[in-house]
Motif scaffolding. Structure first.
Motif, short mmCIF file in Angstrom:
data_model
loop_
_atom_site.label_atom_id
_atom_site.label_comp_id
_atom_site.label_asym_id
_atom_site.label_seq_id
_atom_site.Cartn_x
_atom_site.Cartn_y
_atom_site.Cartn_z
N ASN A 188 -61.56 2.38 -23.94
CA ASN A 188 -62.33 3.64 -23.41
C ASN A 188 -62.20 4.95 -24.20
OD1 ASN A 188 -63.41 2.31 -21.00
ND2 ASN A 188 -61.85 2.84 -19.83
N ILE A 189 -60.79 5.18 -24.58
CA ILE A 189 -60.64 6.06 -25.41
C ILE A 189 -61.04 5.90 -26.95
CG2 ILE A 189 -58.48 7.30 -26.42
CD1 ILE A 189 -57.01 6.89 -23.95
N ALA A 190 -60.87 4.70 -27.30
CA ALA A 190 -61.44 4.38 -28.64
C ALA A 190 -63.05 4.62 -28.80
CB ALA A 190 -61.06 2.98 -29.05
N ASN A 191 -63.62 4.35 -27.61
CA ASN A 191 -65.07 4.69 -27.75
C ASN A 191 -65.64 6.01 -26.84
OD1 ASN A 191 -66.63 1.97 -28.84
ND2 ASN A 191 -64.71 1.44 -27.61
N SER A 192 -64.56 6.77 -26.87
CA SER A 192 -64.94 8.12 -26.12
C SER A 192 -66.09 8.92 -26.71
CB SER A 192 -63.59 8.99 -26.05
OG SER A 192 -63.35 9.30 -27.31
N SER A 193 -66.31 8.79 -28.12
CA SER A 193 -67.28 9.26 -28.68
C SER A 193 -68.56 8.22 -29.26
CB SER A 193 -66.83 9.94 -30.14
OG SER A 193 -65.94 10.87 -29.85
N THR A 194 -68.72 7.28 -28.54
CA THR A 194 -69.54 6.32 -28.87
C THR A 194 -70.81 6.43 -27.77
OG1 THR A 194 -67.93 4.57 -29.59
CG2 THR A 194 -70.12 3.87 -28.90
N GLN A 195 -72.00 6.88 -28.41
CA GLN A 195 -73.19 7.10 -27.60
C GLN A 195 -73.43 6.02 -26.99
OE1 GLN A 195 -75.52 8.55 -30.92
NE2 GLN A 195 -75.07 10.61 -30.47
N GLY A 196 -74.02 6.13 -25.54
CA GLY A 196 -74.27 5.24 -24.66
C GLY A 196 -73.19 4.10 -24.17
N TYR A 197 -71.73 4.24 -24.32
CA TYR A 197 -70.72 3.64 -24.19
C TYR A 197 -70.58 3.86 -22.55
CZ TYR A 197 -66.09 1.42 -23.58
OH TYR A 197 -64.90 0.82 -23.21
N LYS A 198 -70.44 2.83 -22.04
CA LYS A 198 -69.98 2.78 -20.47
C LYS A 198 -68.74 2.36 -20.24
CE LYS A 198 -74.31 3.35 -19.46
NZ LYS A 198 -74.91 4.60 -18.99
N ARG A 199 -67.63 3.18 -19.52
CA ARG A 199 -66.41 2.87 -19.42
C ARG A 199 -65.96 1.65 -18.73
NH1 ARG A 199 -63.67 4.87 -14.86
NH2 ARG A 199 -64.79 5.56 -13.49
N ALA A 200 -64.96 0.92 -19.08
CA ALA A 200 -64.47 -0.18 -18.22
C ALA A 200 -63.32 0.57 -17.09
CB ALA A 200 -63.97 -1.33 -19.13
#
Length: 434
Positions: free
Chosen positions: A27-39
């Motif tokens: 989640n933290i690694a993808n905090s700036s990834t557009q459209g990412y849905k948290r696990a």
């Protein structure tokens, strides 16, 4: 027995907290990834029933699910084909490789946002290689009826920048003022002329040449009558309509149309104020206004002037821009001013979005847990609308993830301490023999 079950429970605690730390890290690694849905990782206790009042530790297990149903914040962009889902629903996409292989209907993927631009072949493709899919419109911009519970009918959206489009003229509205002095005794009988451009079925410019010939009386009062002759340049200036216009000279209605007599061509309709002219390419509705209407052709004063000339249709043009509206319609704008719907992007919905199977590049596939998909028009049914010039941000709240990470770290340390304590107890048990 209790010691060994406690040891097993401690190991399970280490594993589950390590599992949770993995989802937090993602989640933290993808905090700036557009459209990412948290696990989100949940813990579930395991209870073993002991015999005779004896307690046996069961431990814990962890389950993780992707919260696809959550929506992130939106950021605005300058690209018309940057889109995001506002509300419930997902966008249909496929990979560029499957488009090349021609089996895109068997590889339906879903996403909630994407920055799409035309690639070298015209496909609306994102930087991660996802191609937006939709239903193709008819040549006139209307949408056929497509099935809603299957991928049949969906195809990669391809924008042909070399596509040409024109609109043949079907309607002309015309009004002018004729000089009242032109129909008086002694007038020179000058013919007033106007030329109106129209576009034929091949997008070529043609003209309707209009001549107004006054009826000059030999004596007495003004005739207030003109003969309107309409010629078609596409037919070597052949006459396509001839009409006698008579104007009112009363105080209440001075200068307005009093009567129209059809000599040739389509009959004038007093109800609509128009006649149908048959030019080389087909019929054109030619409107001059209703009898007694001030906005129609008039006869006033001593000068001829063109008041209004409105013509539909256009010359040939190519696509200059493309955008996607809130209803999912892909609208192409041509450099001749015509806009035309070329595709429609449906909104895909499943009973349980959180049960979708997650893949790379923020894409998902339907699964047994998600249930079957259904294709809706955007903004209808349970689905939301499509937001253009926008991208969806990640649903991750970094502050919350940091707090979860601290809790996970403490829980991991506590489980490690349990194992250390059990090790010391077992060591003491071993020392009894000594």
């Amino acid at each position: 027995m209790t010691i060994y079950s406690s040891l097993t429970a401690g190991v399970a605690g280490l594993l589950t907290n390590a599992h949770r730390l993995g989802s937090i890290s993602d989640n933290i690694a993808n905090s700036s990834t557009q459209g990412y849905k948290r696990a989100d990782t949940d813990f579930h206790s395991l209870v073993n029933k002991g015999l005779g009042g004896e307690y046996s530790a069961g431990g814990v297990r962890a389950t993780t699910q992707r919260l696809v149903g959550e929506n992130g914040a939106y950021t605005t962009t300058k690209n018309a084909t940057d889109i995001a889902v506002r509300g419930r629903g997902l966008l249909p996409v496929t990979t560029r490789s499957t488009v090349t292989q021609g089996d895109h209907t068997d590889n339906l993927l879903l996403t909630t946002t994407g920055s799409f631009r035309t690639d070298s072949e015209g496909y609306l493709t994102s930087t991660s290689g996802l191609v937006l899919m939709g239903w193709k419109a008819k040549a006139d911009g209307t949408m056929p009826v497509y099935p809603r519970d299957t991928t049949q009918g969906l195809e990669p959206i391809k924008i042909n920048r070399n596509q040409f489009l024109h609109g043949p003229t079907t309607k002309i509205t015309f009004s002018a003022n004729l000089p009242a002095t032109g129909t008086e005794v002694g007038a020179d009988g000058s013919v007033e002329k106007s030329s109106l451009e129209y576009f034929d079925n091949l997008g070529k410019s043609q003209a309707l040449n209009i001549e107004f010939t006054p009826k000059v009386p030999a004596s007495g009062d003004a005739s207030n009558a003109w003969t309107m002759t309409i010629k078609d340049s596409a037919q070597n200036n052949a006459v396509v309509g001839e009409y006698v216009l008579t104007f009112d000279d009363s105080r209440a209605k001075g200068g307005v149309l009093k009567s129209v007599t059809t000599k040739s061509g389509g009959a004038y309709s007093e109800t609509t104020g128009k006649m149908t002219l048959t030019v080389a390419g087909g019929p054109i509705d030619f409107t001059i206004g209703k009898l007694g209407e001030k906005g129609a052709i008039t006869q006033l004063s001593d000068a001829y002037s063109l008041i209004k000339s409105e013509t539909d249709g256009s010359q040939v043009g190519s696509i200059s821009s493309v955008e996607i509206d809130e209803k999912g319609f892909v609208i192409a704008t041509f450099d001749n001013g015509i806009t035309r719907t070329v595709y429609q992007v449906p909104m895909v919905d499943v009973p349980n979005p959180n049960g979708l199977y997650g893949l790379d590049s923020q894409t998902f596939k339907p699964s047994l847990d998600s249930g079957p998909f259904f294709l809706w028009d955007a903004g209808k049914g349970p689905t939301g609308e499509i937001k253009g010039y926008a991208l969806e941000e990640s649903t991750v709240d970094v502050a919350s993830e940091m707090i979860d990470m601290i809790q996970t770290q403490r829980a991991y340390s506590s489980n490690a301490k349990v194992i250390q304590t059990l090790d010391e107890m077992m060591q003491e048990t071993t020392n009894i023999k000594r």
